[in-house]
Design a protein around this motif. Structure first.
Motif, short mmCIF file in Angstrom:
data_model
loop_
_atom_site.label_atom_id
_atom_site.label_comp_id
_atom_site.label_asym_id
_atom_site.label_seq_id
_atom_site.Cartn_x
_atom_site.Cartn_y
_atom_site.Cartn_z
N PRO A 59 28.09 67.17 47.18
CA PRO A 59 28.25 66.46 45.91
C PRO A 59 26.96 65.75 45.46
O PRO A 59 26.67 65.72 44.27
CB PRO A 59 29.36 65.45 46.19
N ALA A 60 26.21 65.21 46.42
CA ALA A 60 24.99 64.49 46.05
C ALA A 60 24.01 65.42 45.34
O ALA A 60 23.41 65.07 44.33
CB ALA A 60 24.34 63.89 47.29
N GLU A 61 23.89 66.63 45.86
CA GLU A 61 22.99 67.62 45.30
C GLU A 61 23.41 67.96 43.86
O GLU A 61 22.59 68.03 42.95
CB GLU A 61 23.12 68.87 46.16
N TYR A 63 25.23 66.17 41.88
CA TYR A 63 25.06 64.99 41.02
C TYR A 63 23.59 64.84 40.61
O TYR A 63 23.28 64.50 39.47
CB TYR A 63 25.54 63.75 41.77
N ARG B 188 23.38 65.03 54.23
CA ARG B 188 23.08 65.36 52.82
C ARG B 188 23.73 64.40 51.85
O ARG B 188 24.24 64.80 50.81
CB ARG B 188 23.54 66.80 52.52
N GLN B 189 23.72 63.13 52.20
CA GLN B 189 24.40 62.17 51.33
C GLN B 189 23.52 61.65 50.22
O GLN B 189 24.01 61.06 49.26
CB GLN B 189 24.90 60.98 52.17
N LEU B 190 22.21 61.84 50.34
CA LEU B 190 21.32 61.28 49.32
C LEU B 190 20.69 62.39 48.49
O LEU B 190 20.51 63.51 48.96
CB LEU B 190 20.20 60.47 49.98
N THR B 191 20.36 62.04 47.27
CA THR B 191 19.62 62.94 46.41
C THR B 191 18.83 62.08 45.45
O THR B 191 19.06 60.88 45.35
CB THR B 191 20.57 63.88 45.64
N ILE B 193 18.37 61.12 41.75
CA ILE B 193 19.10 61.30 40.49
C ILE B 193 18.20 60.88 39.33
O ILE B 193 17.20 60.22 39.52
CB ILE B 193 20.43 60.53 40.45
N THR B 203 23.47 58.24 46.03
CA THR B 203 24.53 59.11 46.55
C THR B 203 25.28 59.73 45.37
O THR B 203 25.10 59.33 44.24
CB THR B 203 25.53 58.28 47.37
N ALA B 204 26.15 60.68 45.67
CA ALA B 204 27.03 61.19 44.64
C ALA B 204 27.97 60.07 44.21
O ALA B 204 28.22 59.15 44.99
CB ALA B 204 27.83 62.38 45.18
N PRO B 205 28.51 60.11 42.97
CA PRO B 205 29.34 58.99 42.51
C PRO B 205 30.53 58.76 43.43
O PRO B 205 31.19 59.71 43.85
CB PRO B 205 29.78 59.42 41.11
N MET B 207 30.54 57.92 46.41
CA MET B 207 30.28 58.18 47.83
C MET B 207 29.49 57.00 48.41
O MET B 207 28.74 56.34 47.71
CB MET B 207 29.46 59.45 47.99
#
Lengths: 185, 579
Positions: A59-61, A63, B188-191, B193, B203-205, B207
């Motif tokens: 999901p992070a990717e 997003y 893989r919790q971070l990206t 944005i 993080t994804a919303p 999460m």
């Protein structure tokens, strides 16, 4: 809540078809996000998770990609998203005034959605139609050219009645200097 | 051998090293932010740019061409190259900031760019003092910024997860944290944005960044963007002393630094050790430092009228020896702990077998299958079980194994239990027995400690010197990071010292000395009991105990503290007998 956020078998088949066109799931992400946005209106947390699950991505990717592009909506938006170009050419032709007019008329600020959920007003970077500015784009798709305050008012009325403006083909302006140059030779 | 020319020096190289790695290995400093030796190379910070060229060789002779002034001709790349991502080739010419004004300018102006929207809040930033951005700006940066407009503002004080706090304005988008979650912890919790000047890691919303290794991102973050929810605003980096040690949370025994301020342990950070944990450690281990400060037993105690009262070391050791003498040897059990060092275990074993003459010697296994994962965490929650097996902490002939002791206490086969460093009652290993007397050496107020007739205060691993063997058979040594009562930090060899330790006096407002506990290491307590029991032994220190160990145990033969060093050594646990 669960059944509300799901792709139909038909859509899944389309996704599988999209997936086949790309070497990795990551590469197929953008068209699938586009599909999801068309279906659900905007990319909410649930939609992001649905897309991630469908493509076996994180999901992070998903997003990260969704927030990178302005044409993906990661906030709830109105039925009509009005992207008004405020880049140089349009700005010179009065886009800033038009934006203010739009804000006042709809009673919302840039980036906000009207309480009736009908319109979202946003300013945007160049829409690539400088020759026919000021320009506005509705729902990432339909361009409205050569705007004026009157044209805007009219457009809003049309949209309120559910009428999307017709596609308008804007011919390139004549370029007399080229004709002169060719006649010289 | 292929050659590379870096500034005015010639180096020979093998394989296909990258310029940055090669320079760092050869002591040539280059500035960088996004590069990390354990992560992939994105080359996105642009701080390590260098001039790179190739010698022009004469086609006929194969010799470098010379210009009219007799200098070699170099064909440079048209633009500066990121040294972290550029492979060295034969005959490459590299010009760093030492020899190139262009590189110096690139470094300076890149830093000006990086700092454009940086809040420059070093005075209240936790990273200050250990911040690559601060250090590199000091060394390579511009003296001021030409940017005089409103900075871009981004979210601040955002709890990314339970243990990591994000300040997006400080972030320089090096993506080290994102790459860590992708490549090392694999959650893989971070990206990253958003985009452009609005982007930051998130993080994804909905999460939470609750990766069990999340706090490693705090260490590798080269700015103050990711800070520890636990450690925030607790101490400045330059006020603390750091001592190399190990984590005792599980049988991995990750190499760490123990950071203290005013002799109070403030945090653990992982220490690079390719034999054990590389650059990483788990969050639970990192937060286990709290145990070293809390609920500590201060000084020995003896039981009097159903209560425990503080006593002197002499009195308590004498009482303990009296109790031990009054029971027949076969009714005494000695419980060692897999959290004690090899040195402690060895002297305890001597006490049990040689002086007390009891065969009942054992240690408890603390296992927690839910703790184990595929990376660093192991189910064995004791740091020195391999060490216990190595030293021979096991029942002698006719000795009862530890599982039978509660029953033996109940039916009277055992009367007296001498516990070193474990808590069989509090950890639920044993039911609370009605019978039996207890002599307990403990570092904390535990269930077992509160039942003792004589209670001896034991050092934690942060206050002692000693060796631990992890599950992989790597022997590491801990150094004292925290002084016990009566010690002067500046006089303890090998202890990390901070400026406060050196220069603060009791007359300073910032003086603090409340975190000293009166405690002694296990080997010294066992030796004290041996003396009271009439068998004088006199080890001058843990090193002397280790010297004897190295003689007695084949796997340790030839080892010394000097040989163990900071990294430790991998033991051959099953040495072949010499033919």
């Amino acid at each position: 809540m669960e059944p509300e956020y799901a792709f139909t078998a038909e859509e899944l088949a389309r996704i599988a078809e999209i997936r086949r066109r790309y070497p990795t799931a990551r590469a197929a992400l953008m068209p699938v996000l586009w599909m999801a946005q068309e279906k659900f209106g905007w990319l909410s947390r649930e939609v992001i998770e649905l897309v991630a699950q469908t493509l076996s991505l994180n999901p992070a990717e998903v997003y990260g990609v969704a927030t990178f592009y302005t044409m993906y909506h990661t906030q709830a938006c109105g039925r009509y998203v009005l992207d008004l170009c405020t880049c140089l050419s349009c700005q010179v032709l009065g886009a800033e005034d038009l934006l203010r007019h739009l804000e006042e008329r709809l009673g919302v600020r840039d980036g906000q959605t009207t309480p009736d959920g009908l319109f979202t007003v946003r300013h945007t970077e160049c829409l690539g139609a400088c020759g026919s500015g000021p320009v506005l784009m509705i729902n990432n798709r339909r361009y409205v050219h050569r705007l004026s305050q009157e044209r805007l008012d009219q457009l809003i009325e049309e949209l309120r009645q559910g009428r999307m403006p017709e596609f308008a083909s804007i011919p390139l302006p004549e370029r007399p200097w080229e004709q002169e140059a060719s006649s010289d030779s | 051998m292929p050659k590379v020319y870096i500034d005015d020096d010639v180096f020979e190289f093998e394989g296909r090293p990258k310029i940055l790695e090669f320079c760092l290995q050869h002591g040539i400093e280059l500035p960088y932010f996004c590069y990390h030796p354990a992560l992939s190379i994105p080359a996105n910070c642009r701080q390590c740019l260098v001039e790179v060229g190739q010698l022009v060789l004469n086609r006929e002779t194969g010799q470098p061409e010379l210009d009219a002034e007799g200098k070699v001709v170099v064909r440079f790349f048209p633009k500066l190259m990121p040294s972290c991502a550029t492979e060295i080739t034969d005959g490459m010419v590299v010009r760093t900031h030492r020899s190139s004004a262009l590189v110096r300018r690139a470094q300076r102006e890149n830093l000006e760019f990086i700092l454009l929207n940086h809040p420059l809040d070093c005075p209240i930033c936790d990273q200050a003092g250990e911040c690559p951005l601060q250090e590199l700006t000091y060394k390579f940066g511009p003296d001021s910024s030409r940017f005089e407009f409103v900075k871009v503002h981004k979210p601040k004080r955002i709890p990314l997860g339970p243990r990591v706090v994000l300040d997006a304005e400080r972030c320089i988008n090096c993506t080290r944290c994102v790459r860590f979650t992708e490549e090392i912890s694999r959650s893989r919790q971070l990206t990253i944005i958003q985009r452009g000047d609005k982007n930051y890691p998130f993080t994804a919303p909905g999460m939470s960044f609750d990766d069990p290794y999340s706090m490693n991102t705090i260490d590798i973050c080269p700015v103050g963007a990711l800070t520890s929810a636990d450690f925030r605003f607790r101490a400045r980096a330059w006020e603390m002393a750091s001592t190399p040690s190990i984590c005792t949370g599980c049988a991995r025994g990750c190499s760490i630094y123990i950071w203290t301020r005013h002799n109070r342990v403030e945090r653990f950070t992982p220490r690079h050790n390719p034999l054990v944990n590389d650059y990483w450690m788990c969050d639970e281990g990192r937060l286990s430092y709290r145990r070293l400060n809390e609920n500590r037993l201060d000084g020995p105690h003896v039981r009097e009228f159903e209560g425990l009262r503080a006593a002197s070391w002499e009195e308590s050791l004498r009482r303990a020896a009296h109790l031990l003498r009054s029971a027949p040897p076969e009714q005494i059990a000695v419980l060692a702990s897999a959290s004690l060092s090899l040195e402690d275990l060895y002297v305890i074993r001597r006490l049990a077998f040689e002086v007390l003459g009891t065969p009942h010697l054992d240690f408890l296994r603390h296992e927690d299958p839910s703790f184990e994962d595929a990376f660093l965490r192991l189910r064995d929650r004791t740091p020195n079980r391999t060490g216990c097996e190595l030293v021979g902490i096991s029942p002698g002939p006719d000795g009862l194994p530890v599982q039978q002791w509660p029953q033996a206490l109940r039916d009277g086969r055992l009367r007296l239990v001498l516990v070193f460093g474990d808590d069989p009652l509090g950890t639920g290993a044993w039911p609370v027995p009605e019978a039996g007397e207890w002599i307990v050496a403990s570092s904390h107020w535990t269930e077992t400690a509160s039942r003792a007739q004589v209670l001896l205060a034991l050092c934690t691993h942060a206050e002692a010197t000693g060796c631990f063997v992890n599950q992989q058979g790597v022997l590491q040594r801990v150094r004292p990071a925290k002084a016990s009562k009566g010690m002067d930090r500046t006089l303890v060899p090998e202890m990390g010292k901070s400026r406060l330790d050196h220069h603060a006096t009791p007359f300073d407002r910032w003086w603090g000395h409340e975190h000293y506990f009166d405690c002694r290491p296990g080997w010294e307590l066992a030796q004290g009991l041996m003396r009271e029991l009439g068998s004088p032994v006199d080890y001058t220190g843990p090193e002397a105990v280790f010297a004897e160990l190295a003689q007695a145990i084949p796997a340790l033969r030839g080892l010394s503290y000097a040989a163990i060093g900071l990294q430790g050594v991998r033991l051959d646990l099953h040495p072949q007998p010499v033919a």
